[in-house]
Design a protein around this motif. Structure first.
Motif, short mmCIF file in Angstrom:
data_model
loop_
_atom_site.label_atom_id
_atom_site.label_comp_id
_atom_site.label_asym_id
_atom_site.label_seq_id
_atom_site.Cartn_x
_atom_site.Cartn_y
_atom_site.Cartn_z
N CYS A 514 24.07 -24.28 -3.88
CA CYS A 514 23.02 -24.79 -3.17
C CYS A 514 22.29 -25.81 -3.63
O CYS A 514 22.38 -26.45 -4.80
CB CYS A 514 22.13 -23.39 -3.78
SG CYS A 514 22.54 -21.88 -3.24
N ALA A 515 21.89 -26.41 -2.43
CA ALA A 515 21.10 -27.97 -2.55
C ALA A 515 19.73 -27.47 -2.99
O ALA A 515 18.94 -26.58 -2.82
CB ALA A 515 21.19 -28.58 -1.27
N VAL A 516 19.06 -28.69 -3.84
CA VAL A 516 17.60 -28.65 -3.97
C VAL A 516 16.75 -28.51 -2.67
O VAL A 516 17.14 -29.37 -1.87
CB VAL A 516 17.28 -29.51 -5.08
CG1 VAL A 516 15.86 -29.63 -5.51
CG2 VAL A 516 18.05 -29.47 -6.35
N LEU A 517 15.60 -27.73 -2.55
CA LEU A 517 14.94 -27.60 -1.46
C LEU A 517 13.78 -28.45 -1.72
O LEU A 517 13.12 -28.50 -2.86
CB LEU A 517 14.66 -26.12 -1.16
CG LEU A 517 15.72 -25.16 -0.81
CD1 LEU A 517 14.90 -23.92 -0.54
CD2 LEU A 517 16.72 -25.53 0.15
N HIS A 518 13.17 -29.21 -0.41
CA HIS A 518 12.17 -30.27 -0.46
C HIS A 518 11.19 -29.56 0.65
O HIS A 518 11.59 -29.36 1.65
CB HIS A 518 12.30 -31.30 -0.41
CG HIS A 518 13.24 -32.18 -1.54
ND1 HIS A 518 12.79 -32.21 -2.67
CD2 HIS A 518 14.64 -32.31 -1.51
CE1 HIS A 518 13.64 -32.93 -3.45
NE2 HIS A 518 14.83 -32.76 -2.84
N LEU A 519 9.86 -29.52 0.27
CA LEU A 519 8.92 -29.19 1.41
C LEU A 519 8.86 -30.29 2.37
O LEU A 519 8.69 -31.41 2.28
CB LEU A 519 7.61 -28.88 0.81
CG LEU A 519 6.56 -28.55 1.71
CD1 LEU A 519 6.83 -27.04 2.40
CD2 LEU A 519 5.04 -28.59 1.17
N ASP A 520 9.09 -29.89 3.81
CA ASP A 520 9.23 -30.42 5.16
C ASP A 520 7.70 -30.53 5.49
O ASP A 520 6.95 -31.30 5.70
CB ASP A 520 10.18 -30.30 5.84
CG ASP A 520 10.49 -31.17 6.85
OD1 ASP A 520 9.60 -32.46 6.95
OD2 ASP A 520 10.93 -30.77 8.10
N GLN A 521 7.49 -29.16 6.01
CA GLN A 521 6.19 -29.04 6.77
C GLN A 521 5.93 -27.64 6.74
O GLN A 521 6.68 -26.76 6.47
CB GLN A 521 6.43 -29.47 8.22
CG GLN A 521 7.21 -28.74 9.08
CD GLN A 521 7.44 -29.29 10.54
OE1 GLN A 521 6.71 -30.01 10.65
NE2 GLN A 521 8.26 -28.42 11.29
N VAL A 522 4.72 -27.38 6.94
CA VAL A 522 4.04 -26.07 6.79
C VAL A 522 3.78 -25.71 8.60
O VAL A 522 3.23 -26.42 9.11
CB VAL A 522 2.87 -25.91 6.11
CG1 VAL A 522 2.42 -24.47 6.37
CG2 VAL A 522 3.11 -26.08 4.86
#
Length: 522
Positions: A514-522
């Protein structure tokens, strides 16, 4: 998809959802019908007064493979073994003894002197019993002194007190009642003097913290945390606890207590229960024998009957035998069928409908109040992982059945009761209401509360500004929800999304795939 609101006040909004909503439909199983009597047998014995008789019908005898000449039946009287409050063991509420077996002779019947008896029938050509049953009785002569006191008190005038029956079904939410007991739900909904408290919100997790506030008025966590003055250690008995049947007994009510699952009784599961018999009529010794001798189908059946049917028969028999002489207070609880599976509640629809139909057409309808309620919804299983499953687990069903004359005689209180069906209510309110019923305070409530000041009688209007916090419902169990549109770029929205992303990263941090997730948009 919401159908509207069960509660719609300024401080609490509770949407009403379809019991078969698409979000929970995969977890709703086919109804389970119990087969306690798959051969459709008739009972081999029955009671007549305080005697037990054999059904001598040839077809009935043939169904058991016996004839009248080779059949031999006898009964053993069941007696509770009572210990002393000064010296008792952990098994004090589990001990009973059986008498010798008295022959059953239809021509010369023997009177049963106890309130419970085990019947055993055998045949000369069969070493094993062909039939067993447990019969129940109510010997009112043992409370004759109380009956005399009540009669003496009635000479001074005043209305005759109403019978009060508390009848509970374990682990049954209002939504599950609608799903699996639809005939009963419809029947009660069409009755003009039956109420449905749709906004009833539990105050604790399991049975203990939800039933005890109703019958003792204590705070939800007092029992489990040993904070009750009468119960401070696990192996304390409950003899000194302020259970509400004591209040009714002090007003010369005959008191009855019966649970169909004695091994997981409210005061017996992981506890020792009572040293002395807690009520005038205490069914536990007889249900213990029934559980040992005639239970089957995962303890959901006693002989030819569903265990719940036995509870219903107990209620009718208690009222039939006692209420002409003295008012009756009864606490009845059924858990064997519904405790573990939502869908098994379906087996109770017809028996429950039959019970209420019988009660409604009896003389008891117009001199009794029934509080018919659950403690909580199903607390485990896949449905609990859904939003609606978690919501309904907090919303047990609560019905109150009044005499048909009640709405007209107490118009103001009835209007309050009608309004309170759609207000936020809880266990403490039921306790306060029972105290008002005890006093006969139907028109002018005394607004009784528990010793902690909790609860408001349902004969009074529940304020529209009531909140979970103000009514002592813990935030974790609160069902008051509201929503409003919000811009996706609001600070709190972004912050919430970041917190959620971080929480997911923690869950997957141990996996190399699993890759680390980053917030893109809501």
């Amino acid at each position: 998809q919401s159908w509207g609101y069960l509660i719609n006040t300024p401080t609490c909004k509770l949407p009403e959802y379809d019991p078969f909503d698409a979000s929970i439909l995969p977890f709703i199983k086919e109804p389970i019908q119990l087969k306690c009597n798959p051969k459709n047998l008739s009972p081999l014995t029955f009671t007549e007064g305080f005697t037990i008789r054999v059904n001598s019908d040839k077809d009935v005898l043939r169904s058991y493979g016996v004839t009248e000449t080779d059949l031999s039946c006898c009964f053993k009287e069941i007696t509770r073994v009572q210990q002393s409050l000064h010296h008792y063991t952990k098994g004090c509420d589990k001990k009973n003894k059986l008498s010798k077996c008295f022959p059953i002779d239809n021509d010369s019947p023997t009177t049963v002197s106890t309130d419970g008896a085990l019947v055993v029938c055998g045949a000369s050509n069969n070493a094993k019993p062909v039939y067993k049953n447990v019969h129940f009785f109510f010997h009112k002569e043992k409370i004759q002194e109380k009956i005399n006191k009540f009669s003496e008190h009635q000479k001074y005038g005043g209305a005759r007190p109403l019978n009060v029956i508390m009848l509970g079904i374990d682990s049954t939410s209002r939504q599950n009642f609608i799903r699996y007991l639809p005939k009963t739900f419809k029947f009660l909904s069409e009755d003009p003097a039956t109420l449905d408290f749709t906004g009833y919100n539990k105050v604790g997790d399991n049975s203990d913290p939800n039933i005890s506030p109703v019958i003792m008025g204590n705070r939800a966590d007092d029992l489990q945390n040993y904070k009750l003055k009468c119960y401070q250690f696990q192996h304390d008995s409950f003899d000194d606890c302020p259970i509400i049947w004591k209040n009714f007994s002090s007003r010369n009510y005959a008191t009855v207590y019966a649970e169909d699952a004695p091994q997981m009784g409210l005061y017996n599961y992981l506890r020792i229960g009572f040293v002395e018999q807690p009520t005038d009529f205490y069914a536990r010794p007889y249900f213990l024998v029934a559980e040992k001798e005639i239970t089957h189908s995962k303890k959901s059946c006693y002989g030819l009957q569903i265990t719940t049917e036995v509870i219903y028969e107990q209620i009718i028999r208690a009222l039939d035998n006692l209420s002409d002489s003295i008012p009756v207070f009864g606490y009845f609880w059924t858990a064997s069928v519904t405790h573990n599976q939502n869908e098994k509640a379906a087996a109770l629809d017809l028996p429950t409908l039959n019970f209420f139909q019988k009660f409604f057409t009896s003389r008891h309808r117009n001199n009794s109040i029934i509080l018919f309620f659950g403690d909580h919804g199903l607390r485990f299983g896949k449905i609990r992982s859904t939003y609606l499953g978690a919501l309904e687990e907090r919303l047990p069903f609560v019905r109150m059945i009044f005499p048909l004359w009640f709405p007209e005689k107490f118009k103001h209180s009835w209007q309050n009761l009608l309004m309170n069906q759609h207000r936020l209510t809880n266990n403490y309110d039921l306790h306060s209401t029972l105290l008002d019923i005890l006093e006969g305070s139907f028109e002018v409530s005394g607004n009784p509360t528990s010793s902690h000041g909790y609860g408001r009688s349902l004969f009074l209007e529940i304020p529209a500004n009531r909140t979970c916090e103000s009514s002592h419902i813990p935030h974790h169990f609160c069902v008051c929800h509201s929503s409003e549109p919000i811009e996706v770029n609001e600070t709190n929205v972004i912050k919430g999304a970041q917190i959620l992303t971080g929480a997911v990263n923690k869950l997957i941090s141990g996996s190399l795939e699993c890759a680390v997730l980053h917030l893109d948009q809501v």
